[in-house]
Enzyme design. Structure first.
Site, short mmCIF file in Angstrom:
data_model
loop_
_atom_site.label_atom_id
_atom_site.label_comp_id
_atom_site.label_asym_id
_atom_site.label_seq_id
_atom_site.Cartn_x
_atom_site.Cartn_y
_atom_site.Cartn_z
N GLU A 1 62.93 60.72 40.25
CA GLU A 1 64.04 60.19 39.00
C GLU A 1 64.03 61.35 38.00
O GLU A 1 62.71 60.58 37.88
CB GLU A 1 64.32 59.44 39.41
CG GLU A 1 65.58 59.13 38.94
CD GLU A 1 65.39 56.71 39.25
OE1 GLU A 1 66.35 56.75 40.24
OE2 GLU A 1 65.44 56.42 37.99
N ASP B 1 68.15 51.16 28.92
CA ASP B 1 66.89 51.36 29.21
C ASP B 1 65.65 51.07 28.01
O ASP B 1 66.52 50.39 26.70
CB ASP B 1 65.93 53.18 28.71
CG ASP B 1 66.98 53.83 29.78
OD1 ASP B 1 66.15 53.43 31.49
OD2 ASP B 1 67.38 54.71 29.93
N TYR C 1 70.22 51.82 44.66
CA TYR C 1 69.37 50.76 43.66
C TYR C 1 69.69 49.79 42.76
O TYR C 1 70.25 49.07 42.60
CB TYR C 1 69.30 52.17 41.86
CG TYR C 1 68.33 51.37 41.31
CD1 TYR C 1 67.83 50.55 41.21
CD2 TYR C 1 67.76 52.90 40.86
CE1 TYR C 1 66.42 50.13 39.03
CE2 TYR C 1 66.80 52.83 39.68
CZ TYR C 1 66.58 52.22 38.79
OH TYR C 1 65.55 51.89 38.00
#
Lengths: 258, 398
Positions: free
Chosen positions: A44, A55, A168
């Protein structure tokens, strides 16, 4: 639809994340090759964004190193072209929707198809907002990998039904980063997904040790590791390749047989 | 179905571009808001707090000296600076915090730029006996120390955000991240007309009290509608509140005044609509200052409350349709206006609001004496005195 789903057919998958251009473009090419050689089934590639809402600090700092090396969308496409000279490991991009929007949904998906990038993971594009991009992704055979989280609840069925490639599964609340303990009942979360789709599942957010890979590999079809790999790159810089290869090998070896 | 005709759109703008972790909560907030916005008990409590706690209705004040001095249109100020906590922010915070309470939340989190929204949130958290944490860019905690202390005094915990450019956009990002960590007991009180739907709509609705009152007050005094409404725009909450009740009155011109920093044509600016382009960020499709690849720009203004690289989606739609016009005012012009309104009207207004005042100084002389401008003074300027002094080269110890 791409080749991603096939990756999970015979084995549990190890999915490795790097930030493109961290600490420079040549190093990232080496790092991706090393991870693939070590046993990563999918790499990825993070296309850095100025304001990565999902993040944590480890990846934010990697983004800053990548910007210092001149990262932008065009440069990252060049990087992928260079990677494709050396490995055919399946690739997906992880990035934020604005970068794709500015490049143009059609043009971005076409470029992914041209370079052999199989899928897109977009943390700020929930199910409700995929309608703008989805027709172009479809047309160019690029998978839109959705995220399902511990808070998804009633939303799981519709998200899972629309998924292509893989799903995911976000292990925990909050943002990316290594965690020693994952509190979520992932068995229950994955079985709710499995009840509506046969698209493979991979668990990410917080995963970093071979023990976790062994345990989570019992629950899902694969694991995704980001911050732990980015930390190795932060530590070893452009000399990180052998460490990444070794790490990928350990994680892949720890995954249970299918 | 295309991206542009889905939930929560203003023309092509708006939407809910946020992480999946928050989507279930956004659905709950949408459902709760749609219920309570029509609930008489909720609205009664909202208006009771506005009137008996926040000191509404705020004055519509005729600025006689400034009108005479500029020699054109009659100038009225909508005095949001006279609200409790000193700015329009309290209107929206009361609404959102009441909703949070109805939803069973016990903890409020908020971003803040200049500190006015943080102070308002800390104030209502104290009143409602709720926990409060405020995220503020490190650069802003330095230039607005008084507001940091004020929030702490009210019992809030203030986090100085050291990521990114350390200003308002980074505070919004940090608050969103905190929300993804802890969503069960926590409500994100969004301070401006930005973010994922329904936040822009809630802020519009709760701030629309500004224009509803102003319209009624002006009709009572003059029997007329204004010819122009002028308000400063960062994310756009006071402006959308100032415009809301006039949007359907086509004779009323609407002006949003952006912070141009050193100038619209320089790199040190926050003039989003004039310099930005369409993008997707902080939960919404709107107009943003960004590079050609879509990386969000560092923006600049003397005003900590206006230096945001985006704008609320309804403003983006009003700009696109031409219903409202957006103009830029520089740091220098706003500081001149800060001093001008102090000397002519005896009002020390927030440097944010002085961007609007500076535009009124340009607009009024171009209009006839029988015409009327309403300009919203969104906040009071006590918080800015030290930085204006510094801008003028005067060192005052706080």
């Amino acid at each position: 639809m791409s080749n991603l789903k096939q990756v999970f057919t015979d084995e549990k998958a190890f999915i490795a994340f790097v930030v493109a251009g961290d600490p420079n473009f040549d190093a990232t090419v080496d790092h991706i090759v090393a991870l693939a050689e070590g046993g990563a089934d999918i790499v990825e590639i993070g296309l850095p964004f100025s304001d990565p809402v999902a993040d944590g600090p480890v990846i934010q700092e990697a983004d800053l190193r990548a910007f210092a090396a001149g990262a932008n969308t065009d440069k990252v496409f060049d990087l992928v072209a260079a990677v494709r000279q050396r490995t055919q490991v399946p690739l997906v991009f992880l990035t934020y929707l604005n970068l794709i929007f500015k490049y143009g949904y059609d043009a971005f998906c076409a470029k992914c198809a041209e370079l052999g990038v199989s899928g897109l993971v977009i943390p700020d594009m929930p199910y409700e907002e995929r309608a703008g991009l989805a027709p172009y992704a479809d047309q160019h055979g690029v998978d839109l990998v959705p995220l399902i989280t511990p808070t998804s609840g009633d939303r799981i069925a519709k998200i899972a039904k629309a998924a292509t490639g893989f799903i995911y599964v976000v292990s925990s609340l909050g943002i990316t980063g290594t965690r020693d303990e994952i509190q979520t009942d992932l068995g229950s979360l994955v079985s709710q997904i499995k009840a509506v789709t046969d698209i493979p599942t991979a668990i990410g957010f917080g995963v970093h040790t071979p023990d976790q890979a062994a345990a989570l590999g019992q629950v899902a079809d694969g694991v995704i590791v980001g911050s732990a790999i980015v930390k190795l790159i932060a530590e070893h810089g452009d000399q990180a390749a052998p460490y990444l290869k070794q790490y990928a090998h350990e994680m892949k070896a720890a995954l249970p047989a299918k | 179905m295309t991206e542009d005709n889905q939930t929560g759109r203003y023309g092509t703008y708006g939407g809910q571009f946020i992480p999946e972790t928050l989507m279930s909560e956004i659905e709950r907030i949408t459902a709760a808001y749609n219920h309570y916005k029509a609930d008489p008990e909720f609205l009664k409590e909202f208006h009771d707090l506005l009137n008996n706690y926040a000191n509404r209705p705020s004055l519509l004040y005729f600025a006689e000296q400034m009108t005479a001095d500029l020699g054109g249109a009659q100038i009225y100020f909508k005095r949001e600076d006279l609200n409790h906590t000193g700015a329009h922010k309290i209107n929206n915070v009361i609404g959102q915090a009441l909703l949070a309470k109805r939803m069973g939340k016990t903890r409020l989190i908020a971003e803040t730029g200049a500190g006015q929204h943080g102070v308002a949130t800390a104030t209502i958290a104290a009143l409602f006996n709720m926990d409060c944490e405020v995220f503020m860019g490190k650069e802003d905690t330095d230039r607005q120390r008084l507001n940091v202390y004020r929030m702490e005094l009210l019992g809030a915990k203030v986090h100085a955000v050291t990521t990114g450019t350390q200003v308002l956009k980074d505070a919004v990002t940090a608050t969103m991240q905190e929300w993804t960590r802890r969503v069960d007991d926590t409500f994100y009180v969004m301070g401006s007309a930005v973010g994922p739907y329904p936040f822009p709509q809630m802020v519009h609705d709760f701030q629309s009290v500004i224009s509803k009152e102003a319209k009624q007050q002006l009709l009572q005094e003059t029997g007329k509608l204004p010819d122009a409404v002028v308000a400063c725009v960062g994310g756009g909450s006071n402006a959308i509140g100032s415009f809301a009740d006039f949007i359907d009155d086509p004779s009323v011109k609407l002006y949003g005044v952006e912070a141009a920093g050193d100038g619209v044509d320089t790199d040190r600016t926050a003039a989003t609509i004039e310099r930005g382009s369409d993008g997707i960020f902080h939960g919404m499709k709107s107009i943003f200052l960004q590079d050609k690849h879509g990386q969000i720009d560092k923006v600049y203004s003397i005003s900590a409350g206006l230096d945001y690289p985006g704008i609320g989606p309804e403003h983006a739609a009003l700009a696109k349709s031409g219903r409202a016009e957006y103009v830029g005012i520089t740091d220098a012009e706003s500081v001149d206006a800060f001093e001008y309104i102090a000397k002519t009207e005896g009002i020390i207004a927030a440097v944010e609001s002085c961007h609007a005042v500076a535009y009124v100084e340009k607009l009024a002389p171009t209009m006839r004496k029988d015409q009327i401008i309403i300009c919203t003074i969104s906040g009071r300027g006590d918080k800015d005195v030290a930085s204006i002094a510094k801008y003028r080269g005067v060192d005052i110890n706080e």
